[in-house]
Scaffold this active site. Structure first.
Site, short mmCIF file in Angstrom:
data_model
loop_
_atom_site.label_atom_id
_atom_site.label_comp_id
_atom_site.label_asym_id
_atom_site.label_seq_id
_atom_site.Cartn_x
_atom_site.Cartn_y
_atom_site.Cartn_z
N GLU A 52 0.79 -1.23 0.00
CA GLU A 52 0.00 0.00 0.00
C GLU A 52 0.82 1.28 0.00
O GLU A 52 0.39 2.30 -0.54
CB GLU A 52 -0.94 0.01 1.21
N SER A 102 -50.69 -29.93 38.26
CA SER A 102 -50.36 -30.26 39.65
C SER A 102 -49.05 -29.63 40.11
O SER A 102 -48.76 -29.64 41.31
CB SER A 102 -50.29 -31.77 39.83
#
Length: 879
Positions: free
Chosen positions: A113, A497
């Site tokens: 770069e 229950s």
């Protein structure tokens, strides 16, 4: 004419000498120089003015040093293992200090770069000149000559338009930035900010997203591939364009060789490396999806979307990943067994022969990383078939399904058609080529498998530590990919229950004792309601402990009659069951819907000795700067909730209800919204019965439920609330221990641990429950169908459908836990009683049983000895 000028005078004639070529050149040169000077001055002036115009509008670079990009929020389990992440628009970024980025990666970026990055002051003039010439020749902007510094300025401060004006802005800002930051600081921003495609911003995210690695684990070949991506992430995407990506990698390695960062042999070796890209996965849906999704909703509600998606929070949860996995496996295995009992529903679909290759390519991608181990579930395609063997392709791997693998199928259920009953003795009776089926690996070495089936029912499991309320595992359904609805936290289901312990706990609070005896006989109400026991039988007189142990409905209804359903509702809300709405006698049998997590947390009140606290899912949240935003642990401080008012008193200090002669079963249970017609009949029964304490019940119904509130102490810790005494909590725990050892939950004895719990089953086996705990761990399981009142099937009770899931989970969770009893608090005494009467046992009674009582509530009367004289025979005694 003047007089002194002769008439014949002639004016002189001036002869002009011809201009030489040299003179002409000098003239042109002078003019050109003048024009050049003027043009240069004009250009300089114009350039200066243009520069001033451009520079006047530039953003400031001073703030770039305080680099605060969008970051991923990480979610961890209690051991520090990542289980999820939240990010903005699929952007993945992990900030990495420059000294933690491999030097080879930095060298590669500089070589590709900006070769002179460490020498220039922001601009590479030679590069700019080359780019200018190339762009002039091409007639368009083809080369940018951007330095790394210029790229940072463009990425953070400018747009990405390709114009000379933007380029000038980059150049100006780059020089300013070089004056503001060091080279390392510029590199730090650059390497953390650039986009690599695949949702990755920054080098650490690229390493994670492409290779599933940390930066220091990357090979040179992997580094070179990553470095080549930013120029054109889509073009060089290795998933879509592997050849182009490899060519770009070779370019990166060549540039590193040219600038002498690596030698040729190293470059060639790196270029020859195979690239092993990871499969793209959503971590939030892979590891602990129901837990993670709840945490996401919690954090969003508390801190907002921007903070959760952009601020890089570190969220530490209470999730225990090994237990979470055990919970998921238990739910899937339990639903798998339930599915076998319910019947096989056939293949998922059938794929046409021309589509096999396409389907198998997708299947291979989805399942290639799944290891073939015993019990592993896989989806597969039937590619070959005869009566004895089917070949199942599970994505590049073939499994064999023989007749033994289908023996569990007793019937095949068909949509809107009668079921086909077995036995099935040929594989071809159930399958055909092209079928997409689920299988489970039987023997990985032999590549054999069983036929499996996707459950039609659902289940939920929630587990926590009762003493701290830290939630360890949450499973909200069979498969998060199919349904994100969390049935543990969001559903409303009838508890059946499993609600009875709330009723019996309320009764203990009202003065009843585990030894108090109630009749188990038929009940008939004025509107025709006849509550029945699951067995269909009645057992006569029994203690409260026996009634809860055997889950006797009629006794529970009688208990609810005696203490009042309005009181039970208030008591349930005191334990945190806020989703309960309304009350009538059927509530005692679990007819009113509740949120499973609330009911499970109510059991945690029993398990923790009477302490209420909200379940904790998140232990700590830290922001990107290390500031602790919240920390959730229980405070040593425990507040005591005000005592309930209008509590009925049963026992020695009981309020005795006036019952009509001949029908002692008719009692008014209170009104319930939405059941007015039903309750009108009860009101008729109440008038017939003539209960004199109606005014007390009505006054109590107007009282606001005394519900514990969420609060923190001065140090930020969560304050828990005592809502019942240690002694009362122990009594109901002891009764639930009887359920788990000798009642409807007796299957849990296989664990060999001290346990307490309760099953639950609703009418027509629509819902099945088991909620239970050891002294250190609690878990609740619900099983049912999302579709309304659809039955699980005949015999699918809480003991048959939910308890096996609970046992499988607890087997893993308690594997290394010591077995210890529930501690008995000082205010509880043990008394030997006569099981037939509930009175104190006579001296030496052989069948006497031990029972727990709150101090001062044990029976004082002793049961008669068989050797004692019969009072009815007094007149026949010989004196």
């Amino acid at each position: 004419m003047r007089d002194d000028v002769p008439a014949d005078f002639e004016k002189p004639v001036f002869i002009q000498e011809a201009e030489t070529p040299r003179q002409r050149r000098r003239g042109w040169l002078a003019a050109f120089l003048a024009f050049l000077v003027a043009g240069t001055l004009l250009a300089v002036a114009s350039g200066y003015l243009f520069y001033q115009y451009v520079a006047a509008d530039l953003p400031k670079v001073e703030g770039i040093g305080d680099y605060r990009p969008n970051l991923v929020t990480h979610v961890y389990d209690r051991h520090g293992t990542q289980i999820g992440e939240f990010k903005f628009e699929n952007q993945t970024r992990y900030l990495t200090p420059i000294d933690e980025i491999p030097r080879l990666m930095i060298d590669a970026f500089v070589a590709v770069e900006d070769e002179h990055f460490f020498e220039h002051g922001g601009l590479d003039y030679a590069g700019i000149a080359r780019a200018f010439v190339a762009n002039l020749k091409g007639g368009e902007i083809k080369q940018g000559a951007s330095t790394i510094t210029m790229q940072v300025c463009r990425g953070l401060l400018l747009s990405r338009e390709r114009t000379y004006t933007r380029k000038l802005k980059e150049a100006i800002l780059a020089q300013r930035l070089e004056d503001e930051l060091t080279k390392d600081e510029i590199l730090y921003i650059y390497l953390n900010d650039i986009y690599f495609g695949h949702g990755a911003y920054g080098v650490a995210a690229a390493a994670h997203n492409y290779f599933g690695k940390a930066l220091d684990q990357l090979t040179l070949g992997e580094i070179a591939l990553i470095v080549g991506l930013p120029q054109a992430p889509s073009k060089y995407n290795p998933y879509r364009n592997p050849k182009t990506a490899m060519d770009r990698r070779r370019h990166v390695l060549r540039r590193m060789e040219e600038v002498r960062k690596i030698d040729r042999a190293t470059a060639e070796a790196a270029a020859a490396e195979p690239i092993d890209l990871i499969e793209i996965k959503d971590i939030n849906k892979q590891i602990a999806p129901y837990f993670t999704e709840y945490v996401r909703q919690y954090a969003m509600k508390r801190y907002g979307a921007d903070a959760v998606l952009k601020d890089g929070l570190q969220i530490y949860t209470t999730c225990d990943l090994p237990l979470q996995n055990a919970a998921r496996n238990a739910v899937r295995d339990g639903l798998g067994e339930l599915t076998k009992r319910q019947g096989y529903t056939g293949a998922e679909r059938n794929v046409a022969r021309a589509e096999w290759d396409k389907y198998l390519a997708v299947l291979t991608k989805q399942q290639k990383d799944i290891e073939l181990v015993e019990g592993q579930r896989l989806k597969g395609l039937v590619t070959a078939l005869d009566d004895s063997i089917a070949t199942i392709d599970v994505g590049g791997r073939a499994l064999r399904l023989g007749v033994p693998g289908i023996k569990w199928v007793t019937q095949v259920k068909r949509y809107k058609k009668p079921a086909i009953s077995g036995p099935f003795t040929r594989v071809s009776q159930l399958l055909k080529t092209g079928d997409v089926v689920l299988v489970r690996v039987k023997d990985a070495g032999a590549r054999s498998c069983y036929l499996d089936a996707k459950p039609q029912s659902q289940a939920a499991l929630l587990s926590m530590k009762p003493d701290t309320r830290e939630v360890l595992a949450v499973v909200g359904g069979y498969d998060f990919a199919d349904s994100e609805f969390n049935r543990a936290l969001q559903a409303r289901r009838q508890p059946g229950s499993s609600f009875k312990p709330i009723v019996y706990s309320a009764a203990l609070n009202a003065g009843m004792t585990p030894a108090m005896r109630i009749m188990d006989t038929a009940l008939v109400f004025a509107d025709g309601w006849r509550p029945r026991n699951y067995s269909g039988k009645f057992q006569g007189d029994m203690t409260l402990r026996q009634a809860l142990t055997k889950s006797v409905n009629t006794v529970t209804v009688r208990v609810a009659q005696r203490i009042g359903t309005e009181y039970i509702e208030r008591y349930a809300k005191r334990l945190g069951i806020e989703s309960l709405r309304g009350h009538d006698l059927s509530m005692a049998l679990g007819s009113y819907e509740v949120i499973p997590a609330e009911l499970i947390n109510a059991y945690a009140v029993f398990a923790s000795g009477g302490i209420f606290a909200e379940p904790i899912f998140v232990s700590k949240i830290v922001d990107r700067d290390g500031k602790v935003l919240e920390e959730n642990t229980l405070s040593p401080r425990v507040e005591t909730l005000d005592a309930m008012t209008n509590v009925p008193r049963i026992g020695s200090n009981a309020v005795q209800l006036d019952l009509p002669e001949g029908d002692p079963e008719m009692l008014f249970p209170g009104a319930a919204p939405g059941q007015q017609e039903f309750m009108d009949d009860f009101k008729l029964a109440m008038r017939i019965a003539g209960i004199k304490n109606e005014k007390r019940a009505q006054a109590a119904s107007l009282e606001e439920a005394n519900i514990p509130e969420f609060r923190r102490d001065d140090e930020g810790h969560i304050v828990s609330t005592r809502v019942m005494s240690k002694e009362s909590a122990f009594l109901i725990t002891s009764m639930l221990n009887s359920v788990a050892t000798s009642g409807t939950g007796a299957r849990s004895n296989v664990l060999g641990k001290t346990l307490a719990g309760k099953t639950g089953t609703t009418n027509n086996n629509v819902d099945a429950w088991f909620i239970g705990f050891s002294p250190d761990l609690l878990a609740g399981v619900w099983v049912g169908n999302d579709a309304g009142a659809k039955s699980l099937g005949h015999g699918e009770t809480g003991s048959a459908a939910a308890l096996p899931i609970w046992i499988d989970y607890m087997k893993a969770a308690l594997a290394d836990a010591p077995n210890r009893p529930f501690p008995v608090p000082p205010g509880v005494e043990t008394v030997m009683i006569d099981p037939a009467t509930g009175l104190r046992a006579y001296e030496g009674q052989p069948d006497a049983v031990s029972e727990y009582f709150l101090a001062g509530t044990a029976p004082v009367q002793t049961a008669p000895s068989p050797d004692a004289p019969d009072p009815d025979a007094f007149e026949m005694m010989d004196f």
